[in-house]
Design a protein around this motif. Structure first.
Motif, PDB file in Angstrom:
ATOM      1  N   PHE A 142       0.909  -1.175   0.096  1.00 52.99           N
ATOM      2  CA  PHE A 142       0.037  -0.061   0.045  1.00 52.99           C
ATOM      3  C   PHE A 142       0.948   1.313   0.056  1.00 52.99           C
ATOM      4  N   SER A 143       1.903   1.156   0.624  1.00 55.61           N
ATOM      5  CA  SER A 143       2.775   2.297   0.778  1.00 55.61           C
ATOM      6  C   SER A 143       3.632   2.671  -0.553  1.00 55.61           C
ATOM      7  N   TYR A 144       3.584   1.528  -1.209  1.00 58.95           N
ATOM      8  CA  TYR A 144       4.180   1.504  -2.727  1.00 58.95           C
ATOM      9  C   TYR A 144       3.197   2.235  -3.818  1.00 58.95           C
TER      10      TYR A 144
ATOM     11  N   THR B  46      -7.471   5.851   1.547  1.00 54.66           N
ATOM     12  CA  THR B  46      -8.633   5.027   1.035  1.00 54.66           C
ATOM     13  C   THR B  46      -8.266   3.439   0.972  1.00 54.66           C
ATOM     14  N   GLY B  47      -7.255   3.384   0.198  1.00 54.35           N
ATOM     15  CA  GLY B  47      -7.119   1.788   0.115  1.00 54.35           C
ATOM     16  C   GLY B  47      -6.822   1.293   1.581  1.00 54.35           C
ATOM     17  N   LEU B  48      -5.954   1.867   2.604  1.00 51.10           N
ATOM     18  CA  LEU B  48      -5.853   1.167   3.664  1.00 51.10           C
ATOM     19  C   LEU B  48      -7.020   0.995   4.502  1.00 51.10           C
ATOM     20  N   ALA B  49      -7.924   2.122   4.506  1.00 49.18           N
ATOM     21  CA  ALA B  49      -9.003   2.113   4.975  1.00 49.18           C
ATOM     22  C   ALA B  49      -9.971   0.664   4.690  1.00 49.18           C
ATOM     23  N   ILE B  50      -9.906   0.818   3.189  1.00 51.24           N
ATOM     24  CA  ILE B  50     -10.850  -0.314   2.688  1.00 51.24           C
ATOM     25  C   ILE B  50     -10.202  -1.776   3.078  1.00 51.24           C
ATOM     26  N   ARG B  51      -8.774  -1.774   3.108  1.00 53.28           N
ATOM     27  CA  ARG B  51      -8.315  -3.209   3.424  1.00 53.28           C
ATOM     28  C   ARG B  51      -8.477  -3.448   4.917  1.00 53.28           C
TER      29      ARG B  51
END
Length: 610
Positions: free
Chosen positions: A58-60, A306-311
Motif C-alpha cells: 500500500f505504501s508503494y 482510502t486503500g488502507l481504510a478499505i483493506r
C-alpha cells in the motif's frame, strides 16, 4: 523433499510431557503448544514478515501515484529504476516466498502434525481410564471429543497467530503512514480501533459461552447416534425404529437450538462491526479529500488512506470471523476437557514393579466394595485360593461374583481390605503386568472389528500361524474359521468380524475367545459363564480342551449352569456379598443349604432361584 522436511518437523508419536493433561483451558493450550514451539515460533516470524510485506504494497501504491503525477516523463523508469526494481522484488519474489513458507508451516507441519500428536496423546491417556469411566458415557461422545479437540486447538492457535500480526502490523503501520501524511488522518482510525475493541470485548465472551453449549450438544448428538448404530441389532429386534428416531430427534433439536442461539450473537456482532466499518471508510475518505482540497496532502496520500481504510475494513471482517472461529474452537476444547482431562480413576504407583507369579496363589483379605454411593456389594470377604486350585463361584444374580472377578483384575479398586497374588498386593504392581498373568473368558465376548488373526494375537502377539491353528484346533474353532468370508473378499484368518464381532454367532465368538486364552497361557484363569453361548454338543466337544487349558493353573469359574463347575476342587457360594457356603459338590449337597436348593431348582442345566 521440501514437503517431507516440513512434514517431519513434528514427532506425532512423541511421549506426553506429563502423566495427565491440564484441566484448564489456558494450561491445556500451553501444554501442547510448548511441545511444538519451534514450528509456532517460525510461523510467528514468517507471519510478521508477511504482514509487513502486505502493508508495504500500500505504501508503494501511494509512492507510485505521487511519482506519476504531473507531465508524463519518458525517463520515468530510468530515474526511478532502483525504487521500482525493489517494488518488483517485494511483489514477485519476497511475497510469494513468505506466503509459501506460511502455507508449508500451516498445511505440512502444524495442521497434520500437531493435530495427530494431540489426538495420539489424548487417546493414549483416555485408554488408561477405568472401566467405570467408559461405562458412564457414550463411546461416540468420548471419541468425538478427542478428535474435535485436536482440530479445534490447532485451528484456534494458528488463527490467533495469523490474526495477531495482521491486527498489530496493519493498525500500527496505518497509523504511522497516516501520521506521515497528516496527523489528522489518524483520528478516524484510532476511533475505529477503540470501538472495534469494545465491540469484540462485548461479543466474544458471549460467543465463547454459547459455543461451549453448542459443542456439548453436538457431542451429545454424536453419542446418541453412535449408540444407536452400535446396538442396531437390539433396535431391529424390538422394532423400535420410531423410538430411536425420536431419541435422536430430541438431540438434533437441542443441538439446532443451541447453534441458533450462538448464531444470534454472531449476527449481532456482524451488524455492529459492519456499521463501524462503514463509518471508518466514510470518515477517512472524506477527511483525506478535505485535506487534499486544503493542499495539505497529496493525491497519493488520498489513495493510501482510502486503500488502507478499505483493506482494514476487509481485514476487520476477516478478523471478526477469525475471532469467532477462535472462540468457537476454544469452546470445543473446553467441551473436550470434560472427557480428556478427567483424572484417571485407577493408577499405578510410581515405579510400580511388575507382578511376578511363580505359584498362582490368590488371597482376598477382609474385602469391601460398593459401586458409587449405593448399597455395598462385597462385605468383609475372606477367601484363600491355593496354587493350582480350581474353584467355582456360585450364587444368585447380584451376589457379587462378577464384582469379585473385576476386583481381582483391578478394573475397580477395593475400598477396604486387599487382594494378594503370591503375597503381592495387586494395588502395588503395574496393572498391565497383573492382567498379563490372568486369562479370562467372559460370557459376552466382544471382538474388535479387525481380522480373526488380529483378535487372536491379543492372546499372544508373537504367535506363529502354526500356534494359531493348534489353539484353534483345541477350541474347535478350526471348524468354521477357514469358511469365513467378509464383504471385501478376505477369508479365513484374514476375514474381519464386524463391530464387536457381530458377523459371528455367539458360539463362534466364544470359541475364538477360548482360542485367545489358550494362546495367552496365563497362570491364573477366570471363566465367567465361559460355555454359556455354546450348545451342548459343542460344549461337550471342547470340554476336554478346557480341562487341558485348566491344567497347572489357578482357576476361578463363574457359572449358573452348575453342571459345568460341579467337578471343581471347591465351590464358593456367595450371597449378598459374603461367602454363604464353601466345599465340594458332594459336601454342599449334603449340607442342604443354598447350593443344594440351587441344584434342586436346576432345570435343563440352568439355575432358578426363589
Amino acid at each position: 523433499m521440501l514437503y517431507r522436511r516440513f512434514e517431519q518437523l513434528i514427532d506425532i508419536f512423541r511421549e506426553a510431557p506429563s502423566a495427565a493433561p491440564p484441566n484448564t483451558v489456558t494450561s491445556f493450550y500451553l501444554y501442547y503448544l510448548r511441545q511444538v514451539w519451534p514450528s509456532f515460533a517460525a510461523l510467528l516470524v514468517v507471519g510478521l514478515i508477511g504482514a509487513l510485506i502486505e502493508v508495504s504494497l500500500f505504501s508503494y501504491l501511494s509512492r507510485i501515484i505521487d511519482l506519476a503525477q504531473g507531465t508524463p516523463n519518458p525517463n520515468f523508469f530510468q530515474e526511478h529504476a532502483f525504487e521500482l526494481t525493489w517494488m518488483v522484488i517485494v511483489a514477485l519474489v519476497l511475497r510469494p516466498i513468505f506466503v509459501a513458507l506460511h502455507d508449508l508451516l500451516v498445511h505440512q507441519t502444524i495442521s497434520p502434525g500437531m493435530t495427530s500428536m494431540i489426538n495420539w496423546q489424548n487417546h493414549s491417556y483416555v485408554l488408561k481410564q477405568s472401566l467405570n469411566f467408559f461405562q458412564n458415557d457414550f463411546a461416540g461422545r468420548i471419541a468425538q471429543r478427542i478428535v474435535q479437540t485436536g482440530n479445534a486447538l490447532r485451528d484456534s492457535a494458528v488463527q490467533s497467530v495469523d490474526a495477531l500480526w495482521h491486527v498489530l502490523i496493519y493498525s500500527i503501520s496505518a497509523l504511522v503512514l497516516f501520521a506521515e501524511a497528516d496527523w489528522r488522518l489518524m483520528i478516524p482510525l484510532l476511533s475505529w480501533i477503540i470501538a472495534f475493541i469494545l465491540a469484540l470485548r462485548y461479543f466474544v465472551p458471549r460467543v465463547k459461552e454459547r459455543s461451549v453449549i453448542s459443542s456439548d450438544a453436538r457431542s451429545k448428538l454424536m453419542g446418541r447416534i453412535v449408540d444407536g448404530y452400535t446396538n442396531i441389532a437390539t433396535l431391529k429386534l424390538f422394532a423400535h425404529t420410531n423410538s430411536e428416531q425420536q431419541y435422536a430427534r430430541e438431540a438434533i433439536s437441542e443441538q439446532t437450538e443451541k447453534t441458533q442461539l450462538a448464531g444470534r450473537v454472531i449476527t449481532e456482532m456482524d451488524s455492529v462491526i459492519t456499521t463501524l466499518n462503514g463509518i471508518l471508510i466514510v470518515t477517512t475518505t472524506g477527511l483525506a479529500l478535505w485535506l487534499w482540497t486544503q493542499s495539505m496532502i497529496s493525491v497519493g496520500a488520498i489513495a493510501l488512506a482510502t486503500g488502507l481504510a478499505i483493506r482494514i475494513v476487509n481485514m476487520s471482517g476477516w478478523i471478526m470471523w477469525v475471532v469467532n472461529g477462535i472462540f468457537e474452537n476454544i469452546g470445543m476444547v473446553q467441551d473436550g476437557l470434560q472427557s480428556i482431562a478427567q483424572p484417571v480413576g485407577i493408577t499405578d504407583r510410581d515405579a510400580a514393579p511388575k507382578l511376578a507369579v511363580s505359584r498362582g496363589e490368590v488371597k482376598f483379605e477382609n474385602l469391601n466394595f460398593q459401586y458409587g454411593k449405593g448399597k455395598g456389594v462385597i462385605h468383609g470377604l475372606n477367601l484363600d485360593i491355593k496354587p493350582g486350585e480350581k474353584i467355582g463361584l456360585i450364587g444368585p444374580s447380584g451376589a457379587g461374583k462378577s464384582t469379585l472377578v473385576n476386583l481381582l483384575l483391578r478394573l475397580y479398586d477395593v475400598q477396604g481390605g486387599r487382594i494378594l497374588i503370591d503375597d503381592q498386593d495387586i494395588s502395588h504392581v503395574a496393572q498391565e503386568s497383573l492382567r498379563s498373568h490372568i486369562g479370562m473368558i467372559t460370557q459376552d465376548t466382544s471382538l474388535l472389528h479387525r481380522s480373526i488373526r488380529d483378535n487372536l494375537l491379543y492372546g499372544k502377539p508373537d504367535a506363529t500361524d502354526a500356534e494359531l491353528w493348534e489353539a484353534m484346533r483345541k477350541a474347535r474353532a478350526d471348524e468354521f474359521i477357514p469358511l469365513l468370508t467378509d464383504s471385501e473378499g478376505r477369508t479365513g484368518l484374514d476375514a474381519h468380524v464386524g463391530e464387536r464381532g457381530v458377523k459371528l454367532s455367539g458360539g463362534q465368538r466364544q470359541r475364538i475367545a477360548i482360542t485367545r486364552v489358550l494362546l495367552k497361557d496365563a497362570p491364573i484363569l477366570i471363566m465367567d459363564e465361559a460355555t454359556s453361548a455354546l450348545d451342548s454338543e459343542v460344549e461337550a466337544a471342547i470340554q476336554e480342551s478346557l480341562e487341558t487349558l485348566m491344567q497347572g493353573k489357578t482357576v476361578i469359574a463363574i457359572a449358573h449352569r452348575l453342571s459345568t463347575i460341579a467337578r471343581m476342587d471347591r465351590l464358593i457360594v456367595l450371597e449378598n456379598g459374603v461367602i454363604a457356603e464353601s466345599g465340594s459338590h458332594g459336601e454342599l449337597l449334603a449340607h442342604k443349604g443354598l447350593y443344594a436348593r440351587l441344584w434342586a431348582h436346576q432345570t435343563g442345566g440352568f439355575v432358578g432361584v426363589d
